[in-house]
Write a protein that holds these residues in place. Structure first.
Motif, PDB file in Angstrom:
ATOM      1  N   PRO A 117       0.940  -1.167  -0.130  1.00  0.00           N
ATOM      2  CA  PRO A 117      -0.141   0.010  -0.066  1.00  0.00           C
ATOM      3  C   PRO A 117       0.676   1.376  -0.149  1.00  0.00           C
ATOM      4  CG  PRO A 117      -0.798  -1.494   1.666  1.00  0.00           C
ATOM      5  CD  PRO A 117       0.677  -2.035   1.000  1.00  0.00           C
ATOM      6  N   ASP A 118       0.582   2.110  -0.737  1.00  0.00           N
ATOM      7  CA  ASP A 118       1.444   3.487  -0.836  1.00  0.00           C
ATOM      8  C   ASP A 118       1.691   4.115   0.405  1.00  0.00           C
ATOM      9  OD1 ASP A 118       2.564   5.359  -2.614  1.00  0.00           O
ATOM     10  OD2 ASP A 118       1.003   6.814  -2.247  1.00  0.00           O
ATOM     11  N   PHE A 119       0.714   4.074   1.425  1.00  0.00           N
ATOM     12  CA  PHE A 119       0.748   4.792   2.418  1.00  0.00           C
ATOM     13  C   PHE A 119       2.153   4.368   3.647  1.00  0.00           C
ATOM     14  CE2 PHE A 119      -2.557   1.934   3.542  1.00  0.00           C
ATOM     15  CZ  PHE A 119      -2.099   0.992   4.398  1.00  0.00           C
ATOM     16  N   LEU A 120       2.309   3.135   3.132  1.00  0.00           N
ATOM     17  CA  LEU A 120       3.543   2.500   3.769  1.00  0.00           C
ATOM     18  C   LEU A 120       4.978   3.135   3.373  1.00  0.00           C
ATOM     19  CD1 LEU A 120       2.901  -1.306   4.268  1.00  0.00           C
ATOM     20  CD2 LEU A 120       2.766   0.324   5.880  1.00  0.00           C
ATOM     21  N   ALA A 121       4.936   3.377   2.011  1.00  0.00           N
ATOM     22  CA  ALA A 121       6.277   3.674   1.407  1.00  0.00           C
ATOM     23  C   ALA A 121       6.188   5.340   1.231  1.00  0.00           C
ATOM     24  CB  ALA A 121       6.508   3.191   0.060  1.00  0.00           C
ATOM     25  N   ARG A 122       5.225   6.051   1.493  1.00  0.00           N
ATOM     26  CA  ARG A 122       5.100   7.606   0.826  1.00  0.00           C
ATOM     27  C   ARG A 122       6.049   8.394   1.355  1.00  0.00           C
ATOM     28  NH1 ARG A 122      -0.465   8.651   1.949  1.00  0.00           N
ATOM     29  NH2 ARG A 122      -0.870   7.405   0.275  1.00  0.00           N
ATOM     30  N   GLU A 123       6.423   8.148   2.680  1.00  0.00           N
ATOM     31  CA  GLU A 123       7.187   9.143   3.432  1.00  0.00           C
ATOM     32  C   GLU A 123       8.617   8.809   3.163  1.00  0.00           C
ATOM     33  OE1 GLU A 123       6.547   9.440   7.763  1.00  0.00           O
ATOM     34  OE2 GLU A 123       4.552  10.042   7.627  1.00  0.00           O
ATOM     35  N   ASP A 124       9.024   7.467   2.969  1.00  0.00           N
ATOM     36  CA  ASP A 124      10.496   7.067   2.754  1.00  0.00           C
ATOM     37  C   ASP A 124      10.490   7.609   1.261  1.00  0.00           C
ATOM     38  OD1 ASP A 124      11.074   5.794   5.205  1.00  0.00           O
ATOM     39  OD2 ASP A 124      10.113   4.117   4.648  1.00  0.00           O
ATOM     40  N   VAL A 125       9.720   7.681   0.320  1.00  0.00           N
ATOM     41  CA  VAL A 125       9.985   7.753  -0.939  1.00  0.00           C
ATOM     42  C   VAL A 125      10.100   9.373  -0.922  1.00  0.00           C
ATOM     43  CG1 VAL A 125       8.636   8.097  -3.308  1.00  0.00           C
ATOM     44  CG2 VAL A 125       8.635   6.139  -1.989  1.00  0.00           C
ATOM     45  N   GLN A 126       9.297  10.178  -0.418  1.00  0.00           N
ATOM     46  CA  GLN A 126       9.632  11.488   0.016  1.00  0.00           C
ATOM     47  C   GLN A 126      11.249  11.749   0.569  1.00  0.00           C
ATOM     48  OE1 GLN A 126       6.461  13.039   2.124  1.00  0.00           O
ATOM     49  NE2 GLN A 126       5.142  12.938   0.327  1.00  0.00           N
ATOM     50  N   ALA A 127      11.657  11.058   1.496  1.00  0.00           N
ATOM     51  CA  ALA A 127      12.715  11.220   2.155  1.00  0.00           C
ATOM     52  C   ALA A 127      14.119  10.727   1.132  1.00  0.00           C
ATOM     53  CB  ALA A 127      12.874  10.433   3.155  1.00  0.00           C
ATOM     54  N   GLY A 128      13.661   9.954  -0.003  1.00  0.00           N
ATOM     55  CA  GLY A 128      14.685   9.486  -0.742  1.00  0.00           C
ATOM     56  C   GLY A 128      15.453   8.082  -0.544  1.00  0.00           C
ATOM     57  N   THR A 129      14.856   7.440   0.478  1.00  0.00           N
ATOM     58  CA  THR A 129      15.307   6.139   0.839  1.00  0.00           C
ATOM     59  C   THR A 129      14.841   4.760  -0.014  1.00  0.00           C
ATOM     60  OG1 THR A 129      14.102   6.111   2.613  1.00  0.00           O
ATOM     61  CG2 THR A 129      16.275   6.819   3.150  1.00  0.00           C
ATOM     62  N   MET A 130      13.514   5.252  -0.395  1.00  0.00           N
ATOM     63  CA  MET A 130      12.740   4.343  -1.247  1.00  0.00           C
ATOM     64  C   MET A 130      12.395   4.996  -2.398  1.00  0.00           C
ATOM     65  SD  MET A 130      12.478   1.399   0.505  1.00  0.00           S
ATOM     66  CE  MET A 130      10.974   0.571  -0.257  1.00  0.00           C
ATOM     67  N   GLY A 131      12.231   3.989  -3.578  1.00  0.00           N
ATOM     68  CA  GLY A 131      11.742   4.641  -4.825  1.00  0.00           C
ATOM     69  C   GLY A 131      10.662   3.872  -5.485  1.00  0.00           C
ATOM     70  N   TYR A 132       9.696   4.542  -6.303  1.00  0.00           N
ATOM     71  CA  TYR A 132       8.905   3.835  -7.003  1.00  0.00           C
ATOM     72  C   TYR A 132       9.387   3.291  -8.165  1.00  0.00           C
ATOM     73  CZ  TYR A 132       5.535   6.431  -4.120  1.00  0.00           C
ATOM     74  OH  TYR A 132       4.739   7.022  -3.237  1.00  0.00           O
ATOM     75  N   VAL A 133       9.252   1.998  -8.486  1.00  0.00           N
ATOM     76  CA  VAL A 133       9.465   1.105  -9.732  1.00  0.00           C
ATOM     77  C   VAL A 133       8.482   1.393 -10.831  1.00  0.00           C
ATOM     78  CG1 VAL A 133      10.359  -0.892 -10.721  1.00  0.00           C
ATOM     79  CG2 VAL A 133      10.760  -0.414  -8.222  1.00  0.00           C
ATOM     80  N   LEU A 134       8.938   1.703 -11.908  1.00  0.00           N
ATOM     81  CA  LEU A 134       7.856   2.126 -13.089  1.00  0.00           C
ATOM     82  C   LEU A 134       6.863   2.928 -12.515  1.00  0.00           C
ATOM     83  CD1 LEU A 134       7.587  -1.525 -14.582  1.00  0.00           C
ATOM     84  CD2 LEU A 134       8.623   0.174 -15.504  1.00  0.00           C
ATOM     85  N   PRO A 135       7.278   4.186 -12.086  1.00  0.00           N
ATOM     86  CA  PRO A 135       6.154   5.072 -11.711  1.00  0.00           C
ATOM     87  C   PRO A 135       4.948   5.507 -12.666  1.00  0.00           C
ATOM     88  CG  PRO A 135       8.210   6.217 -12.110  1.00  0.00           C
ATOM     89  CD  PRO A 135       8.611   4.901 -12.168  1.00  0.00           C
ATOM     90  N   ASN A 136       5.262   5.286 -13.666  1.00  0.00           N
ATOM     91  CA  ASN A 136       4.391   5.763 -14.863  1.00  0.00           C
ATOM     92  C   ASN A 136       3.336   4.528 -15.145  1.00  0.00           C
ATOM     93  OD1 ASN A 136       5.372   8.381 -15.111  1.00  0.00           O
ATOM     94  ND2 ASN A 136       6.863   7.417 -16.884  1.00  0.00           N
ATOM     95  N   TRP A 137       3.704   3.427 -14.375  1.00  0.00           N
ATOM     96  CA  TRP A 137       2.675   2.410 -14.474  1.00  0.00           C
ATOM     97  C   TRP A 137       1.875   2.066 -13.366  1.00  0.00           C
ATOM     98  CZ3 TRP A 137       2.322  -0.854 -19.084  1.00  0.00           C
ATOM     99  CH2 TRP A 137       3.168  -0.599 -20.058  1.00  0.00           C
ATOM    100  N   LYS A 138       0.655   1.874 -13.468  1.00  0.00           N
ATOM    101  CA  LYS A 138      -0.109   1.948 -12.366  1.00  0.00           C
ATOM    102  C   LYS A 138      -0.628   0.259 -12.010  1.00  0.00           C
ATOM    103  CE  LYS A 138      -0.479   6.103 -11.627  1.00  0.00           C
ATOM    104  NZ  LYS A 138       0.337   6.817 -10.339  1.00  0.00           N
ATOM    105  N   LEU A 139      -0.604  -0.108 -10.757  1.00  0.00           N
ATOM    106  CA  LEU A 139      -1.498  -1.277 -10.292  1.00  0.00           C
ATOM    107  C   LEU A 139      -2.723  -1.025  -9.991  1.00  0.00           C
ATOM    108  CD1 LEU A 139       1.577  -2.110  -7.962  1.00  0.00           C
ATOM    109  CD2 LEU A 139       1.058  -3.496 -10.199  1.00  0.00           C
ATOM    110  N   ARG A 140      -3.442  -2.294  -9.837  1.00  0.00           N
ATOM    111  CA  ARG A 140      -4.703  -2.207  -9.635  1.00  0.00           C
ATOM    112  C   ARG A 140      -5.083  -1.716  -8.227  1.00  0.00           C
ATOM    113  NH1 ARG A 140      -8.450  -7.409 -10.421  1.00  0.00           N
ATOM    114  NH2 ARG A 140      -7.044  -8.375  -8.926  1.00  0.00           N
ATOM    115  N   VAL A 141      -5.850  -1.048  -7.757  1.00  0.00           N
ATOM    116  CA  VAL A 141      -5.941  -0.580  -6.326  1.00  0.00           C
ATOM    117  C   VAL A 141      -6.801  -1.798  -5.404  1.00  0.00           C
ATOM    118  CG1 VAL A 141      -6.388   2.004  -6.978  1.00  0.00           C
ATOM    119  CG2 VAL A 141      -8.433   0.360  -6.713  1.00  0.00           C
TER     120      VAL A 141
END
Length: 294
Positions: free
Chosen positions: A241-265
């Motif tokens: 779930p995006d809420f688990l990773a959101r803060e770490d992505v903003q902090a630069g320690t995690m990244g979205y893989v294929l950010p232009n491709w979406k997964l089913r909600v």
């Protein structure tokens, strides 16, 4: 007449629970007493209401008619009693809820906290667990579930949807060529939830382009939070779930893989017993939790 009304109520509870034993637990009677009351009702009416077998109870045509009348009677009485109770005092009692453990990290817990503060006389017992608990057998008032395409029915209601993202640590991503298409990551180090470990992964790109890949996971876990921590430690890719990773992505320690491709909600929905009073604590909580956004 009073005895007849009592027998109708016991009859309705028996059908709602699907067994004499289930109705007996709620009514605090023995199964034999429940069976006796229904037999008396049948005798007094001169008709069969239920066909009994070792595995289940089946309603006769007359039984269906009486059940509809009994439900109307109970709903009217329970509604009036609930209205009188609410008008006299603040809502009070106990609610037991089973909730997927991953939602403990979402704003859903804040919505529960807001409900608790708004109704201080209601006691909440919250079971955060990834073990799927049985609503009736385990004695819960509300079961929060997660799954695709939740439907609203007489005993379930969609609360909100959760966006999922494919993530990895920035260190892991730095060791790989940046992918352009889902096919590029099929042989990467995947981490997977045990319940869906063999499921293909489908992606959708802006414009409607779709792609589905099959992958071989290297690490399996039965807890989404543990899966995310493994990804954060550099073990590979994980769908969370995006809420688990959101803060770490903003902090630069995690990244979205294929950010232009979406997964089913994934939908989050609530389920409750069929015999829950329409004006009771369960529906009071459901109305409050339906306003939540993770």
């Amino acid at each position: 007449m009073i005895d007849r009304l009592r027998q109708m109520a016991i009859f309705a509870k028996t059908i709602d629970h699907g067994s004499f034993r289930g109705a007996a637990r709620e009514l605090r009677l023995s199964p034999s007493v429940v069976s006796h009351h229904i037999s008396q009702l049948e005798d007094s009416l001169g008709i069969a209401l239920i066909y009994r077998s070792t595995r289940k109870l089946t309603l006769t045509h007359e039984g269906h008619r009486l059940l509809a009348a009994a439900h109307k009677m109970l709903e009217a009485v329970e509604g009036e009693l609930a209205d009188l109770s609410v008008s006299a005092t603040a809502p009070s009692g106990e609610l037991r809820m089973t909730i997927p453990s991953v939602l403990s990290q979402s704003q859903f817990t804040e919505q529960i906290a807001a409900f608790s503060k708004a109704h201080p006389r209601i006691r909440l017992s919250l079971d955060f667990s990834d073990i799927r608990r049985d609503l009736i057998d385990d004695g819960f008032d509300i079961a929060i579930r997660m799954g695709p395409k939740a439907k609203t029915t007489a005993t379930s209601r969609k609360l909100f949807s959760v966006e999922r993202r494919l993530v990895a640590s920035t260190d892991y991503l730095a060791s790989r060529l940046a992918p352009d298409h889902p096919d590029d990551i099929a042989d990467w180090d995947w981490l997977a939830l045990i319940p869906v470990q063999n499921a293909p992964v489908s992606f959708t790109k802006a414009g409607g382009t779709q792609a589905t890949i099959k992958h071989e996971a290297r690490v399996f876990a039965n807890d989404a939070q543990a899966l995310y921590r493994l990804a954060r430690a550099g073990a590979g890719l994980a769908i969370v779930p995006d809420f688990l990773a959101r803060e770490d992505v903003q902090a630069g320690t995690m990244g979205y893989v294929l950010p232009n491709w979406k997964l089913r909600v994934i939908d989050v929905f609530a389920a409750w017993p069929a015999n829950a009073p329409k004006h009771g604590l369960i529906h009071l909580a459901l109305d409050a939790l339906s306003q939540n956004r993770p």
